[in-house]
Design an enzyme around this catalytic site. Structure first.
Site, PDB file in Angstrom:
ATOM      1  N   CYS A   1      -6.420  -9.438   4.237  1.00  0.00           N
ATOM      2  CA  CYS A   1      -7.584  -8.576   4.492  1.00  0.00           C
ATOM      3  C   CYS A   1      -8.778  -9.408   4.965  1.00  0.00           C
ATOM      4  CB  CYS A   1      -7.978  -7.819   3.225  1.00  0.00           C
ATOM      5  SG  CYS A   1      -6.693  -6.818   2.535  1.00  0.00           S
TER       6      CYS A   1
ATOM      7  N   ARG B   1       0.311 -15.218   2.158  1.00  0.00           N
ATOM      8  CA  ARG B   1      -0.213 -14.911   3.490  1.00  0.00           C
ATOM      9  C   ARG B   1      -1.620 -15.461   3.684  1.00  0.00           C
ATOM     10  NH1 ARG B   1       1.116  -8.593   4.140  1.00  0.00           N
ATOM     11  NH2 ARG B   1       0.836  -8.693   1.877  1.00  0.00           N
TER      12      ARG B   1
ATOM     13  N   THR C   1      -5.632  -1.016   8.240  1.00  0.00           N
ATOM     14  CA  THR C   1      -6.955  -1.503   8.638  1.00  0.00           C
ATOM     15  C   THR C   1      -6.970  -1.827  10.128  1.00  0.00           C
ATOM     16  OG1 THR C   1      -7.254  -2.468   6.470  1.00  0.00           O
ATOM     17  CG2 THR C   1      -8.702  -3.264   8.205  1.00  0.00           C
TER      18      THR C   1
ATOM     19  N   THR D   1      -1.258  -4.583   9.864  1.00  0.00           N
ATOM     20  CA  THR D   1      -2.046  -4.843  11.090  1.00  0.00           C
ATOM     21  C   THR D   1      -2.513  -6.299  11.040  1.00  0.00           C
ATOM     22  OG1 THR D   1      -3.938  -3.932   9.889  1.00  0.00           O
ATOM     23  CG2 THR D   1      -2.908  -2.514  11.541  1.00  0.00           C
TER      24      THR D   1
ATOM     25  N   ASP E   1      10.926   3.192   5.482  1.00  0.00           N
ATOM     26  CA  ASP E   1      10.659   1.779   5.808  1.00  0.00           C
ATOM     27  C   ASP E   1      11.757   1.282   6.740  1.00  0.00           C
ATOM     28  OD1 ASP E   1       8.688  -0.489   4.336  1.00  0.00           O
ATOM     29  OD2 ASP E   1      10.439  -1.285   5.407  1.00  0.00           O
TER      30      ASP E   1
ATOM     31  N   VAL F   1       0.848  -1.207   0.000  1.00  0.00           N
ATOM     32  CA  VAL F   1       0.000   0.000   0.000  1.00  0.00           C
ATOM     33  C   VAL F   1       0.876   1.248   0.000  1.00  0.00           C
ATOM     34  CG1 VAL F   1      -1.696   1.350   1.295  1.00  0.00           C
ATOM     35  CG2 VAL F   1      -1.918  -1.151   1.176  1.00  0.00           C
TER      36      VAL F   1
HETATM   37  N1  SAJ Z   1     -12.490 -15.634  -2.503  1.00  0.00           N
HETATM   38  C1  SAJ Z   1     -13.402 -16.685  -2.605  1.00  0.00           C
HETATM   39  N2  SAJ Z   1     -14.584 -16.459  -3.236  1.00  0.00           N
HETATM   40  C2  SAJ Z   1     -14.909 -15.230  -3.754  1.00  0.00           C
HETATM   41  C3  SAJ Z   1     -13.973 -14.165  -3.614  1.00  0.00           C
HETATM   42  C4  SAJ Z   1     -12.770 -14.392  -2.998  1.00  0.00           C
HETATM   43  O1  SAJ Z   1     -13.149 -17.799  -2.151  1.00  0.00           O
HETATM   44  O2  SAJ Z   1     -15.985 -15.108  -4.325  1.00  0.00           O
HETATM   45  C5  SAJ Z   1     -11.218 -15.876  -1.809  1.00  0.00           C
HETATM   46  C6  SAJ Z   1      -9.993 -15.632  -2.672  1.00  0.00           C
HETATM   47  O3  SAJ Z   1      -9.626 -16.807  -3.357  1.00  0.00           O
HETATM   48  C7  SAJ Z   1      -8.948 -15.240  -1.640  1.00  0.00           C
HETATM   49  C8  SAJ Z   1      -9.758 -14.537  -0.560  1.00  0.00           C
HETATM   50  O4  SAJ Z   1     -11.118 -14.944  -0.742  1.00  0.00           O
HETATM   51  O5  SAJ Z   1      -8.332 -16.383  -1.084  1.00  0.00           O
HETATM   52  C9  SAJ Z   1      -9.681 -13.013  -0.611  1.00  0.00           C
HETATM   53  O6  SAJ Z   1      -9.942 -12.678  -1.939  1.00  0.00           O
HETATM   54  P1  SAJ Z   1     -10.302 -11.126  -2.343  1.00  0.00           P
HETATM   55  O7  SAJ Z   1     -10.735 -11.154  -3.766  1.00  0.00           O
HETATM   56  O8  SAJ Z   1     -11.205 -10.557  -1.357  1.00  0.00           O
HETATM   57  O9  SAJ Z   1      -8.874 -10.434  -2.344  1.00  0.00           O
HETATM   58  P2  SAJ Z   1      -8.107  -9.587  -1.247  1.00  0.00           P
HETATM   59  O10 SAJ Z   1      -7.903 -10.324   0.018  1.00  0.00           O
HETATM   60  O11 SAJ Z   1      -6.916  -9.040  -1.932  1.00  0.00           O
HETATM   61  O12 SAJ Z   1      -9.139  -8.408  -0.930  1.00  0.00           O
HETATM   62  C10 SAJ Z   1      -8.922  -7.137  -1.433  1.00  0.00           C
HETATM   63  C11 SAJ Z   1      -9.613  -6.252  -0.433  1.00  0.00           C
HETATM   64  N3  SAJ Z   1      -9.211  -4.888  -0.665  1.00  0.00           N
HETATM   65  C12 SAJ Z   1      -8.951  -4.110   0.408  1.00  0.00           C
HETATM   66  O13 SAJ Z   1      -9.056  -4.500   1.565  1.00  0.00           O
HETATM   67  C13 SAJ Z   1      -8.527  -2.737   0.093  1.00  0.00           C
HETATM   68  C14 SAJ Z   1     -11.116  -6.379  -0.580  1.00  0.00           C
HETATM   69  O14 SAJ Z   1     -11.755  -5.344   0.196  1.00  0.00           O
HETATM   70  C15 SAJ Z   1     -11.548  -6.243  -2.010  1.00  0.00           C
HETATM   71  O15 SAJ Z   1     -12.951  -6.386  -2.096  1.00  0.00           O
HETATM   72  C16 SAJ Z   1     -10.885  -7.345  -2.811  1.00  0.00           C
HETATM   73  O16 SAJ Z   1      -9.458  -7.062  -2.748  1.00  0.00           O
HETATM   74  C17 SAJ Z   1     -11.355  -7.365  -4.248  1.00  0.00           C
HETATM   75  O17 SAJ Z   1     -12.415  -6.774  -4.532  1.00  0.00           O
HETATM   76  O18 SAJ Z   1     -10.699  -8.045  -5.051  1.00  0.00           O
END
Ligand code: SAJ
Length: 448
Positions: free
Chosen positions: A276, A347, A136, A99, A44, A25
């Protein structure tokens, strides 16, 4: 929502921005403000990170910042390990430190506290430097963690500094939602400072930036954005366990339901990883517990998502038994290890508990992830060239990387001992794979 009639223009002096923490970020944020014409001081604690950024190299592993790190010696671009050196130059300091949660799933705020202390100790008296937390956290943390330090150092809000909260909404591996393309919300007890920050962030992102009131409102908004996502994913994961028992494919049900205008579709999978979605709900759970209000649904959703790797491990054991392969002789190939497609980040990846559950049964586990050169569990055989993978009984698609979806399935099928594929992300064309000779299975699909 607080609509501000007038947005105070940043006085000319508000031209220097400090960023504490140059991770996935902080670094894009530093680059974004530098591109917007600000003088940037990036800090950093990692000398490796500082040295790489100074050389114009990307330490985060996120390809989206590869080509835009300012070259060595760029004007108005200062990178250092010293908060004390940077802060006195800055009108605004943004804190973008991790965090995480502890092993017992409690929020770990040590980085927020230590980074805050380092910044406050370096603020010139009377400078009224604005310090913004972006990491966060749960409602109340910014004040609870930082105000005692500010008091201890004898600093005065409104004279020496102001504090505010503006949650990061960065989506790793998604250039359409980088720091320049996401809406922001700003929480601050001082409305005028809120207005200044609206003006500041409006120079970073093309999307909506708005003041939402006190710190806690902005802190809560960010947490529940991810809590909602975790709950929605947990719903489809629970359905992915129910419908096969009714001899129905959950994806057929979700496709049918998605024809309704306000049905929000999510995809079942082997689990929920990242820094997240599987983490932020614990902040809300903790905060609710602090005030004695149960967070039953949030807690239950976490339990469902955390149970998926073990659930899949049980299904795989059954499939091996059906294929006549004993656990102590079985070999399983994980396609993908990272928590998310097109991202090299292990992670909280569900691949870890999945691999460990399989290995506990005596099953040998191999893994291939073209986006990762490390971060695999102890005992997992890491495969660097998928064309060399051979002798496995089941391949499990764990991460929907394009490289995994588009691999040479014919070639892999020929090299398998038993050619069984388990689509853990519901992204493969199972009918096409069946024609190639694969026995196909998938999460949420009846296994007969
Ligand atoms: N996942 C599922 N099913 C889904 C969507 C995701 O199993 O329908 C899994 C993914 O495989 C992964 C985990 O959930 O293991 C998280 O996936 P994610 O698409 O939510 O990706 P992140 O963790 O990078 O979430 C980020 C977050 N962004 C921020 O916190 C600023 C989240 O709020 C966003 O909504 C997300 O990206 C996004 O939209 O891709």
């Amino acid at each position: 929502m607080h609509q501000l009639e007038k947005v105070l223009l940043l006085p000319d002096t508000m031209q220097t921005v400090g960023i504490i923490g140059l991770g996935y970020v902080g670094l894009p944020t530093a680059i974004g403000f530098h591109d917007a014409g600000f003088t940037v001081w990036g800090v950093d604690i990692s000398q490796r990170t500082v040295d790489m950024v100074k050389r114009g190299e990307n330490p985060t592993g996120d390809p989206d910042v590869d080509d835009i790190i300012p070259a060595p010696g760029a004007e108005n671009w200062h990178i250092t390990t010293s908060t004390a050196e940077a802060v006195p130059h800055c009108d605004v300091v943004l804190v973008t430190v991790p965090t995480p949660v502890t092993d017992d799933l409690k929020p770990d705020l040590t980085y927020v506290a230590s980074a805050g202390r380092a910044v406050f100790e370096s603020i010139p008296k009377g400078s009224n430097t604005i310090v913004v937390l972006e990491s966060t956290v749960y409602p109340g943390v910014t004040a609870q963690t930082w105000l005692p330090i500010i008091d201890e150092l004898g600093l005065e809000i409104g004279k020496d500094l102001e504090i505010a909260y503006c949650p990061e909404r960065f989506n790793p591996g998604d250039p359409a939602h980088g720091v320049r393309q996401v809406a922001r919300v700003i929480g601050c007890s001082n409305q005028e400072v809120g207005a200044k920050l609206v003006d500041l962030y409006s120079k970073l992102t093309t999307e909506d930036v708005r003041y939402v009131g006190k710190l806690e409102v902005a802190e809560a908004a960010k947490v529940i954005e991810n809590v909602q996502r975790d709950i929605n994913i947990a719903l489809v994961n629970e359905l992915a366990r129910i419908f096969p028992a009714l001899d129905v494919d959950v994806e057929d049900v979700l496709s049918a339901a998605a024809t309704k205008w306000n049905f929000h579709r999510y995809t079942p999978g082997v689990g929920v990883g990242g820094h997240c979605i599987p983490v932020d709900p614990y902040y809300m759970i903790q905060r609710a517990a602090d005030v004695g209000v149960p967070a039953e649904l949030i807690t239950a959703a976490r339990a469902v998502n955390r149970s998926m790797p073990n659930h899949v491990s049980g299904v795989i054991s059954d499939l091996l038994w059906k294929a006549g392969v004993s656990s102590d002789d079985a070999r399983v190939l994980l396609l993908g290890w990272s928590y998310k497609a097109e991202v090299g980040d292990p992670r909280e990846t569900p691949a870890e508990p999945l691999a460990e559950a399989l290995m506990e049964k005596g099953i040998k586990v191999s893994a291939w992830d073209p986006h990762l050169d490390g971060g695999f569990s102890e005992g997992v055989e890491v495969i660097t060239d998928i064309d060399q993978a051979s002798g496995h009984d089941i391949a499990i698609l764990v991460t929907a990387h394009k490289a995994c979806v588009d691999l040479d399935w014919n070639g892999l099928c020929e090299r398998m001992r038993n050619s069984v594929i388990y689509d853990g992300r519901r992204v493969l064309d199972l009918e096409a794979l069946k024609l190639q000779g694969w026995t196909t299975h998938a999460v949420g699909r009846p296994s007969n």
